[in-house]
Design an enzyme around this catalytic site. Sequence first.
Site, mmCIF file in Angstrom:
data_model
loop_
_atom_site.group_PDB
_atom_site.id
_atom_site.type_symbol
_atom_site.label_atom_id
_atom_site.label_comp_id
_atom_site.label_asym_id
_atom_site.label_seq_id
_atom_site.Cartn_x
_atom_site.Cartn_y
_atom_site.Cartn_z
ATOM 1 N N CYS A 73 0.794 -1.228 0.000
ATOM 2 C CA CYS A 73 0.000 0.000 0.000
ATOM 3 C C CYS A 73 0.829 1.283 0.000
ATOM 4 O O CYS A 73 0.541 2.194 -0.779
ATOM 5 C CB CYS A 73 -0.991 0.001 1.151
ATOM 6 S SG CYS A 73 -0.321 -0.418 2.750
ATOM 7 N N HIS A 129 -1.023 7.343 5.168
ATOM 8 C CA HIS A 129 0.027 6.326 5.128
ATOM 9 C C HIS A 129 1.256 6.727 4.311
ATOM 10 O O HIS A 129 1.958 5.882 3.749
ATOM 11 C CB HIS A 129 -0.539 5.000 4.593
ATOM 12 C CG HIS A 129 0.171 3.801 5.155
ATOM 13 N ND1 HIS A 129 0.111 2.552 4.570
ATOM 14 C CD2 HIS A 129 0.955 3.661 6.250
ATOM 15 C CE1 HIS A 129 0.818 1.697 5.267
ATOM 16 N NE2 HIS A 129 1.347 2.346 6.294
#
Length: 557
Positions: A73, A129
């Site tokens: 990710c 993130h």
Amino acid sequence: MAYLHIVALSVLVSSSWASGKQIQQPNLIFILADDFGWNDVSFHGSKQIPTPNLDALAFSGLILQNYYVTPLCTPSRSALMTGKHPIHTGMQHDVLYGYSRYGLPLSEITLPEYLKDLGYKNHIVGKWHLGHYKSVYTPLFRGFDSHYGYWTGHQDYYDHTAVEWNAWGYDMRRNHSVDWSAYGKYTTTLLTDEACDVITKHDVSSPLFLYVAHLAVHSANPYSPLQAPEETVEMFSSIENLQRRRYAAMVHELDVSVGKIVKSLGDNNMLENTVIVFSTDNGGPAEGFNQNAASNWPLKGVKNTPWEGGVRAAGLIWSPLIPKSRRGQVMSNLMDISDWLPTLFEAAGQSRICGDVATLKGLDGVSHWNTVLYDKPSARNHVLHNIDDQLGYAAIRKENWKLVKGTTYEGSWDGWYGPSGRTNESSTNFINSVDDVSLIYKNAVLDSDAAQYIAMLGMSATQNLYQQLLDAEISCGERPVDAHPCLPLDALCLFDIEQDPCEYNNLAEKMPHITEDLLSLLSWYNSTAVAPLNTSPDPMSNPKYWNYTYTNWADFV
């Protein structure tokens, strides 16, 4: 940047479309699912988990058949935000943890920064993130006007805490403030409501860029990995495996979210001038990987592996701006997640004096906007999946050929993992096969929120449903007994992905010239790579020092 600012000032809200008609710049909605499997959308032929809202968009837009992301990710999100491959930003190895003293380099210009120069209002809802140890790495300093969501890689769906290594803390924020009021509310619902609120409050005198980065369907904390409302879980009671049943409920909630976002756009008269993209960030964690129950069937591998199941993404693009003759098709050209920045930048410009991709320098991504609109050939003929010298693997695809060098987990996740959702184990009668699409399924698509609002625009949500299901399904059958095995820890592996998408037959020895060509291309890419930025844990990052919240701790020590 200065040039772009000057250009932005010279452009009115409306701009010249190809036909000469004056229209407003399109709203851009990017919905990113987390750890979503190739086989977890029914527009790929799986009947186990119906996704009628996503299918309605897919069948009236374009299904992206050869669309790739990275295996993890953080690398994928960095490519999306920068238009650069992670090897060129130092984001290619592993994921960014809450303890990390690094982030997406501040020298990188992000997609929302480019769009801001074109007059867009930019909002992120959900997962970031890409760094938070200092506030300058967080979304409001990277081009976004607001952020509601979390900074780390995952969280519990109800209490919004994240467990990482030996740390535990709360992670839900409105901009820079901790949002304690979110406690006890389901994350997918929270993010959906926020996305709809952003749309409702948006001043339509400016175009909107809304990035909805869902937690779904990522695992939560280890003690309760797969979470969904119990009434939703009960809808899938015919799925015997409890983990898969809970996963199905999470997918359902995600699909409902997509429908509500489309409905909100329609209710606010924005849908007719909007581009919607749906994508996953990496392949699904199947068969218990990360305590999850995704499915990439029939593709090989899982998340964080170089195989098709780790890097081939479920994706679509939808817009009324796509000509009617193009809608309801499967777009088969190669596409990479780094391509979205130039593609959306060109879509946002809509004229020669604004949004000209020629002004974007140093990108790895290429624009596919003319391919989307007019089926023009794209400039991409190869995709670098990743190079991670620390883990000792690399993979690249050029045209129909794919080279794999090394693998992850010592090869322990290099198999083919179910469930397929294409046999009698399935929970519905939605799709018996792509040749036998039931009326129940078609009506479910047409009854979805997305389809009903698409119909209000005079568009068909099932324009080429049958043909798209045929074109989008991957069917490989049993592995041939005479297939040459791939042993990536011992030697290079080469596959003809068009003929062998399940990576059954290693052709490296039979096609040495092609193998050498791809190996040479891979070596060239490696010569351009920068070192990974990953850092060792910083003890002061532990949320226990910060009221048990994940925060920008380096600003305070």
